[in-house]
Design a protein around this motif. Sequence first.
Motif, short mmCIF file in Angstrom:
data_model
loop_
_atom_site.label_atom_id
_atom_site.label_comp_id
_atom_site.label_asym_id
_atom_site.label_seq_id
_atom_site.Cartn_x
_atom_site.Cartn_y
_atom_site.Cartn_z
N LYS A 101 50.91 23.30 43.12
CA LYS A 101 49.84 23.95 43.87
C LYS A 101 50.37 24.85 44.98
CE LYS A 101 46.81 21.58 41.47
NZ LYS A 101 47.72 20.81 40.59
N GLN A 102 51.66 25.28 44.88
CA GLN A 102 52.18 26.19 45.89
C GLN A 102 51.70 27.62 45.61
OE1 GLN A 102 54.27 24.36 43.90
NE2 GLN A 102 55.74 23.24 45.15
N GLU A 103 51.47 28.35 46.68
CA GLU A 103 51.03 29.74 46.55
C GLU A 103 52.22 30.62 46.16
OE1 GLU A 103 47.57 31.52 49.03
OE2 GLU A 103 49.42 32.13 50.04
N TYR A 104 52.03 31.43 45.15
CA TYR A 104 53.07 32.34 44.65
C TYR A 104 52.95 33.71 45.29
CZ TYR A 104 55.98 34.63 41.02
OH TYR A 104 56.95 35.34 40.33
N PHE A 105 51.71 34.18 45.44
CA PHE A 105 51.47 35.44 46.14
C PHE A 105 50.05 35.43 46.67
CE2 PHE A 105 50.38 36.27 41.67
CZ PHE A 105 49.10 36.79 41.78
N ARG A 106 49.81 36.24 47.69
CA ARG A 106 48.47 36.41 48.26
C ARG A 106 48.35 37.86 48.71
NH1 ARG A 106 44.44 33.56 51.65
NH2 ARG A 106 45.47 31.59 51.15
N MET A 107 47.25 38.51 48.35
CA MET A 107 47.03 39.91 48.69
C MET A 107 45.65 40.08 49.32
SD MET A 107 49.85 41.38 47.72
CE MET A 107 49.41 43.12 47.74
N GLY A 108 45.56 40.99 50.29
CA GLY A 108 44.29 41.28 50.94
C GLY A 108 44.17 40.55 52.27
N PRO A 109 42.99 40.62 52.85
CA PRO A 109 41.75 41.17 52.27
C PRO A 109 41.67 42.70 52.32
CG PRO A 109 41.32 40.31 54.47
CD PRO A 109 42.75 39.97 54.16
N TYR A 110 40.88 43.24 51.38
CA TYR A 110 40.64 44.68 51.29
C TYR A 110 39.13 44.92 51.39
CZ TYR A 110 45.25 44.40 49.09
OH TYR A 110 46.57 44.13 48.82
N PRO A 111 38.72 45.98 52.07
CA PRO A 111 37.28 46.25 52.21
C PRO A 111 36.68 46.84 50.94
CG PRO A 111 38.56 47.96 53.30
CD PRO A 111 39.54 46.93 52.84
N GLU A 112 35.42 46.57 50.74
CA GLU A 112 34.60 47.15 49.66
C GLU A 112 35.23 46.94 48.28
OE1 GLU A 112 33.29 51.15 50.34
OE2 GLU A 112 32.66 50.72 52.38
N GLY A 113 35.56 45.69 47.99
CA GLY A 113 36.07 45.35 46.66
C GLY A 113 35.07 44.50 45.91
N THR A 114 35.45 44.07 44.71
CA THR A 114 34.62 43.16 43.91
C THR A 114 35.49 42.03 43.38
OG1 THR A 114 34.99 44.26 41.79
CG2 THR A 114 33.19 45.11 43.17
N VAL A 115 34.84 40.94 42.99
CA VAL A 115 35.57 39.80 42.43
C VAL A 115 36.29 40.21 41.15
CG1 VAL A 115 35.32 37.55 41.35
CG2 VAL A 115 34.11 38.03 43.46
N ASN A 116 35.62 40.98 40.29
CA ASN A 116 36.25 41.36 39.03
C ASN A 116 37.53 42.16 39.25
OD1 ASN A 116 34.38 40.10 37.36
ND2 ASN A 116 33.08 41.90 37.17
N ILE A 117 37.49 43.08 40.20
CA ILE A 117 38.69 43.85 40.51
C ILE A 117 39.80 42.93 41.01
CG2 ILE A 117 39.66 45.52 42.16
CD1 ILE A 117 37.12 47.16 41.89
N GLY A 118 39.43 42.00 41.89
CA GLY A 118 40.43 41.07 42.41
C GLY A 118 41.03 40.19 41.32
N GLU A 119 40.18 39.70 40.41
CA GLU A 119 40.66 38.85 39.31
C GLU A 119 41.61 39.64 38.41
OE1 GLU A 119 39.93 35.65 38.77
OE2 GLU A 119 37.99 35.17 39.65
N PHE A 120 41.26 40.87 38.11
CA PHE A 120 42.10 41.73 37.27
C PHE A 120 43.45 42.00 37.94
CE2 PHE A 120 43.43 46.17 36.41
CZ PHE A 120 43.73 46.07 35.06
N LEU A 121 43.41 42.40 39.19
CA LEU A 121 44.66 42.69 39.91
C LEU A 121 45.52 41.44 40.02
CD1 LEU A 121 43.39 45.03 42.78
CD2 LEU A 121 44.70 45.68 40.74
N ALA A 122 44.89 40.28 40.18
CA ALA A 122 45.65 39.03 40.31
C ALA A 122 46.41 38.72 39.03
CB ALA A 122 44.70 37.88 40.65
#
Length: 206
Positions: A101-122
Amino acid sequence: MKKKFYVVWAGRESGIFNDWAACKASVEGFAGAQYMAFDNLDAAKKAFSSNYWQYVQKKEPKKVSASGSIPYPKGEALTVDAACSGNPGEMEYRGVWLSGKQEYFRMGPYPEGTVNIGEFLAIVHGLALMQREGLTWPVYSDSKTAMKWVKDRKANTKLKLTDHNRILFEYLERAEEWLKTHTYANVVMKWETAHWGEIPADYGRK
């Protein structure tokens, strides 16, 4: 007793071993060990020439148990998720290892995004990082939409470009280009929330 052959894709030493003691010495205590036993040498050679997860998926398709539940994933894997306050809204995403359960990477937060975009980029972020490090573990996402975008190599978002979210569109373009110009051995798989609970990368903001 019938002789077994042991394929080790990831361990202290990879290869085909003809006894369990040697295989165990290579994989015991090794994080993310990938190994499997076979009844004959030809099958072991064929398996060793294949990617571990692709081979496991081919040989052992997902099965639902008699109780109707899907067995929890075994071995190491990367889980990814995104969180967004609003639609659009402030969005961030991250990748978390399944086992520890260790975090590998974390990005953001970014303004005016969507969950789908975040899931895709992840997903793409995780694939790119693991390819760079030579890791072939699967990636789990709970977003069918993001997984389809990855498969299509195209983020089919309806979000409008603004001065505030321009960086996200630059990341989307970069991610699409990476998918079109790179191959990867990792399998992108659906996280079965109904059977396993929230994905480890979940932000817990339900």
